[in-house]
Motif scaffolding. Sequence first.
Motif, PDB file in Angstrom:
ATOM      1  N   GLY A 165     -42.096  22.859 -62.950  1.00 54.41           N
ATOM      2  CA  GLY A 165     -42.434  24.276 -63.195  1.00 54.41           C
ATOM      3  C   GLY A 165     -41.629  25.208 -62.306  1.00 54.41           C
ATOM      4  N   THR A 166     -41.427  26.416 -62.782  1.00 50.59           N
ATOM      5  CA  THR A 166     -40.662  27.393 -61.995  1.00 50.59           C
ATOM      6  C   THR A 166     -41.563  28.543 -61.526  1.00 50.59           C
ATOM      7  N   GLY A 167     -42.767  28.658 -62.104  1.00 57.93           N
ATOM      8  CA  GLY A 167     -43.648  29.786 -61.767  1.00 57.93           C
ATOM      9  C   GLY A 167     -43.269  31.038 -62.543  1.00 57.93           C
ATOM     10  N   LEU A 168     -42.345  30.885 -63.512  1.00 56.50           N
ATOM     11  CA  LEU A 168     -41.896  32.066 -64.270  1.00 56.50           C
ATOM     12  C   LEU A 168     -42.333  32.025 -65.731  1.00 56.50           C
ATOM     13  N   GLY A 169     -42.876  30.855 -66.155  1.00 53.07           N
ATOM     14  CA  GLY A 169     -43.192  30.657 -67.580  1.00 53.07           C
ATOM     15  C   GLY A 169     -44.094  31.731 -68.168  1.00 53.07           C
ATOM     16  N   LEU A 170     -45.247  31.978 -67.540  1.00 50.38           N
ATOM     17  CA  LEU A 170     -46.194  32.942 -68.121  1.00 50.38           C
ATOM     18  C   LEU A 170     -45.670  34.375 -68.005  1.00 50.38           C
ATOM     19  N   ALA A 171     -44.838  34.629 -66.979  1.00 54.84           N
ATOM     20  CA  ALA A 171     -44.224  35.975 -66.865  1.00 54.84           C
ATOM     21  C   ALA A 171     -43.317  36.201 -68.074  1.00 54.84           C
TER      22      ALA A 171
ATOM     23  N   HIS B 135     -45.662  23.620 -73.171  1.00 55.38           N
ATOM     24  CA  HIS B 135     -45.238  22.824 -72.002  1.00 55.38           C
ATOM     25  C   HIS B 135     -46.312  22.863 -70.927  1.00 55.38           C
ATOM     26  N   ASN B 136     -46.859  24.068 -70.674  1.00 54.56           N
ATOM     27  CA  ASN B 136     -47.916  24.180 -69.664  1.00 54.56           C
ATOM     28  C   ASN B 136     -49.116  23.326 -70.059  1.00 54.56           C
ATOM     29  N   ALA B 137     -49.504  23.420 -71.353  1.00 57.49           N
ATOM     30  CA  ALA B 137     -50.678  22.670 -71.815  1.00 57.49           C
ATOM     31  C   ALA B 137     -50.463  21.180 -71.575  1.00 57.49           C
ATOM     32  N   VAL B 138     -49.249  20.709 -71.856  1.00 62.27           N
ATOM     33  CA  VAL B 138     -48.954  19.286 -71.670  1.00 62.27           C
ATOM     34  C   VAL B 138     -48.906  18.940 -70.178  1.00 62.27           C
ATOM     35  N   ARG B 139     -48.255  19.823 -69.415  1.00 64.66           N
ATOM     36  CA  ARG B 139     -48.043  19.521 -67.987  1.00 64.66           C
ATOM     37  C   ARG B 139     -49.331  19.586 -67.167  1.00 64.66           C
ATOM     38  N   TYR B 140     -50.260  20.494 -67.575  1.00 65.07           N
ATOM     39  CA  TYR B 140     -51.473  20.636 -66.772  1.00 65.07           C
ATOM     40  C   TYR B 140     -52.678  19.919 -67.403  1.00 65.07           C
ATOM     41  N   THR B 141     -52.370  18.968 -68.297  1.00 67.56           N
ATOM     42  CA  THR B 141     -53.438  18.198 -68.950  1.00 67.56           C
ATOM     43  C   THR B 141     -53.186  16.717 -68.667  1.00 67.56           C
TER      44      THR B 141
ATOM     45  N   SER C 192     -54.474  25.567 -76.910  1.00 63.60           N
ATOM     46  CA  SER C 192     -55.587  25.225 -76.014  1.00 63.60           C
ATOM     47  C   SER C 192     -55.481  23.772 -75.575  1.00 63.60           C
ATOM     48  N   ASP C 193     -55.989  23.518 -74.396  1.00 66.20           N
ATOM     49  CA  ASP C 193     -55.935  22.155 -73.862  1.00 66.20           C
ATOM     50  C   ASP C 193     -57.270  21.802 -73.228  1.00 66.20           C
ATOM     51  N   SER C 194     -57.422  20.532 -72.929  1.00 67.98           N
ATOM     52  CA  SER C 194     -58.668  20.099 -72.296  1.00 67.98           C
ATOM     53  C   SER C 194     -58.353  19.612 -70.886  1.00 67.98           C
TER      54      SER C 194
ATOM     55  N   ARG D 164     -48.468  30.672 -58.707  1.00 71.71           N
ATOM     56  CA  ARG D 164     -48.890  29.332 -59.151  1.00 71.71           C
ATOM     57  C   ARG D 164     -50.268  29.050 -58.590  1.00 71.71           C
ATOM     58  N   VAL D 165     -51.110  28.397 -59.421  1.00 73.89           N
ATOM     59  CA  VAL D 165     -52.434  28.005 -58.929  1.00 73.89           C
ATOM     60  C   VAL D 165     -52.284  26.698 -58.180  1.00 73.89           C
ATOM     61  N   ASP D 166     -51.631  25.776 -58.859  1.00 68.11           N
ATOM     62  CA  ASP D 166     -51.467  24.457 -58.274  1.00 68.11           C
ATOM     63  C   ASP D 166     -49.973  24.255 -58.008  1.00 68.11           C
TER      64      ASP D 166
ATOM     65  N   ARG E  54     -48.508  20.594 -58.338  1.00 69.42           N
ATOM     66  CA  ARG E  54     -48.436  20.081 -59.722  1.00 69.42           C
ATOM     67  C   ARG E  54     -47.323  20.804 -60.487  1.00 69.42           C
ATOM     68  N   SER E  55     -47.205  22.115 -60.238  1.00 69.88           N
ATOM     69  CA  SER E  55     -46.161  22.891 -60.909  1.00 69.88           C
ATOM     70  C   SER E  55     -44.789  22.302 -60.586  1.00 69.88           C
ATOM     71  N   ARG E  56     -44.575  22.019 -59.276  1.00 68.64           N
ATOM     72  CA  ARG E  56     -43.263  21.473 -58.853  1.00 68.64           C
ATOM     73  C   ARG E  56     -43.022  20.086 -59.435  1.00 68.64           C
TER      74      ARG E  56
HETATM   75  P1  ADP Z   1     -45.272  27.088 -63.854  1.00 65.29           P
HETATM   76  O1  ADP Z   1     -43.841  26.952 -64.101  1.00 65.29           O
HETATM   77  O2  ADP Z   1     -45.671  26.900 -62.422  1.00 65.29           O
HETATM   78  O3  ADP Z   1     -46.114  26.323 -64.802  1.00 65.29           O
HETATM   79  P2  ADP Z   1     -46.280  29.399 -65.261  1.00 65.29           P
HETATM   80  O4  ADP Z   1     -45.959  30.841 -65.082  1.00 65.29           O
HETATM   81  O5  ADP Z   1     -46.014  28.796 -66.559  1.00 65.29           O
HETATM   82  O6  ADP Z   1     -45.546  28.672 -64.074  1.00 65.29           O
HETATM   83  O7  ADP Z   1     -47.807  29.224 -64.918  1.00 65.29           O
HETATM   84  C1  ADP Z   1     -48.341  29.814 -63.764  1.00 65.29           C
HETATM   85  C2  ADP Z   1     -49.434  28.950 -63.197  1.00 65.29           C
HETATM   86  O8  ADP Z   1     -50.552  28.991 -64.096  1.00 65.29           O
HETATM   87  C3  ADP Z   1     -49.080  27.506 -63.105  1.00 65.29           C
HETATM   88  O9  ADP Z   1     -48.452  27.233 -61.868  1.00 65.29           O
HETATM   89  C4  ADP Z   1     -50.404  26.819 -63.212  1.00 65.29           C
HETATM   90  O10 ADP Z   1     -51.018  26.734 -61.934  1.00 65.29           O
HETATM   91  C5  ADP Z   1     -51.218  27.755 -64.096  1.00 65.29           C
HETATM   92  N1  ADP Z   1     -51.272  27.261 -65.499  1.00 65.29           N
HETATM   93  C6  ADP Z   1     -50.492  27.634 -66.515  1.00 65.29           C
HETATM   94  N2  ADP Z   1     -50.837  27.015 -67.663  1.00 65.29           N
HETATM   95  C7  ADP Z   1     -51.898  26.230 -67.356  1.00 65.29           C
HETATM   96  C8  ADP Z   1     -52.713  25.338 -68.104  1.00 65.29           C
HETATM   97  N3  ADP Z   1     -52.523  25.148 -69.400  1.00 65.29           N
HETATM   98  N4  ADP Z   1     -53.701  24.718 -67.440  1.00 65.29           N
HETATM   99  C9  ADP Z   1     -53.916  24.900 -66.138  1.00 65.29           C
HETATM  100  N5  ADP Z   1     -53.165  25.734 -65.371  1.00 65.29           N
HETATM  101  C10 ADP Z   1     -52.169  26.387 -65.970  1.00 65.29           C
END
Ligand code: ADP
Length: 453
Positions: free
Chosen positions: A408-414, A348-354, A377-379, A397-399, A402-404
């Motif tokens: 995004g919830t900011g909890l995915g990678l956790a 989902h992250n790869a799709v959402r941030y690409t 992996s994504d480009s 969150r970095v962005d 974009r996450s919102r």
């Molecule tokens: P979110 O729900 O905000 O995506 P995640 O915990 O999944 O929360 O990711 C934390 C942050 O890491 C994201 O807000 C995003 O800024 C960054 N991130 C995660 N996956 C990617 C990705 N594939 N490409 C770029 N940034 C990413």
Amino acid sequence: MTWRLLTLIFFLFAGAVVGAVLGVEFNRWAVNDLQTLSSVALGGLVGGLLWFALDSWRLFAYLDWLKSGSLEPPALNAGLWGEIADRTRRRLRNLQTGLRESDQRLDDFLGAIQASPTGVILLDKEGRIEWFNQMSAQHFGLDIQRDLQQFFVNLARDPEVSRYFHVADFTGDIVVMGRASTPTRPVRLSVQVYPYGRGRQLLLSRDVTAVEQAEAMRRDFVANVSHEIRTPLTVMAGFIETMQSLPLSQTEQSRYLDLMGQQADRMQSLVNDLLVLSKLEGSPMPSPYAWCSLEDLLKKVKQDATVLSEHLAGLTGSAHQLAFAPAPAVSVAGSMTEMLSALTNLTHNAVRYTPAGARVDLCAQLLADGRLTIAVSDSGMGIAPEHLPRLTERFYRVDRSRSRETGGTGLGLAIVKHVMQRHGGELRIESQLGKGSCFTLVFPANRVQAIQA
Ligand code: ADP
């Protein structure tokens, strides 16, 4: 006692007999009763004195033995002094055994305090160190050779400790910095004094760094959750108020309802992710014997990623290219639900941030050492290096926008990191700003097994 009386009588009698014999022998010219009687009495007296001398010799031998401290009794085998020596020896033996036992108990007790994770220091009336264990030495940097009998307050060199001892209100503890503290790794100690005995003090110290960190994390977490829920709630409340107070057209009303629906979805995703996290924290570790086919797992992940990509394509106009390499024929031991949750979060992250239409790759590989890696992996936009260490923190969150925007919830990678830890594996993140990212799940060899054809 009888023996003593008998020996005295024997000596008196023997003396009297010897006196009589000698009296008769030497006083042959004066054979009368009086002379004989005096010889007998003299003999008896000499016998009595001899007995007394012998008895005193035995008494002195006993006293010498007592002074020597030896447990081997003197040669006083018979008689009262022999008996006294024997009983004294037995009593000394018992006392010595008792002493050895209490020494042993003291050693055990001190050993237990040494092993304690709590620092223990015994202070005398003046506050000088009488004894301390290893943990307190570590906490305050004490040295057994150097610091015994030193004033604790001087060694602690902490104004908070000085104030605590000065005020002498020991009903609560104080928290001070530990000696091993550094700016990057602070060590916080809870210190409390417990008075005991006559003016003595027992000082206990505990490392509360982890407890304080956990408490701070809990506070931050509650603040973050409240903030994350309040934002969509405020937006929804605003829409409701507008709809109630303004005469809106049908089109406007349905637009507002759509926007409210989005906010409700956002809250739902947040609550769902929170539930997933709390379930991960509360449930038993995934079984190392529940084998899931990798192929089935990746099939589900692909279906899910396709749905999301098509949904986004509906908004943006072009779907992502999802390239899933053929999976090796292996099974992974663990929880299917958890592994699915980790992988869908990554895809989902790869799709959402690409950007729309870009490529997302998923590649599973069995390594030579038996470990399994699944890389997504994504480009896409990539991530700047300074953010990488914090990505798996909750709500980081970095962005943000974009996450919102993309739900995004900011909890995915956790969640992903937690799932991998529970499976004895790890999450590796590589990314280059503007070029793309690669998130790799690494499963340990003991959770991977080849499927027999
Ligand atoms: P979110 O729900 O905000 O995506 P995640 O915990 O999944 O929360 O990711 C934390 C942050 O890491 C994201 O807000 C995003 O800024 C960054 N991130 C995660 N996956 C990617 C990705 N594939 N490409 C770029 N940034 C990413």
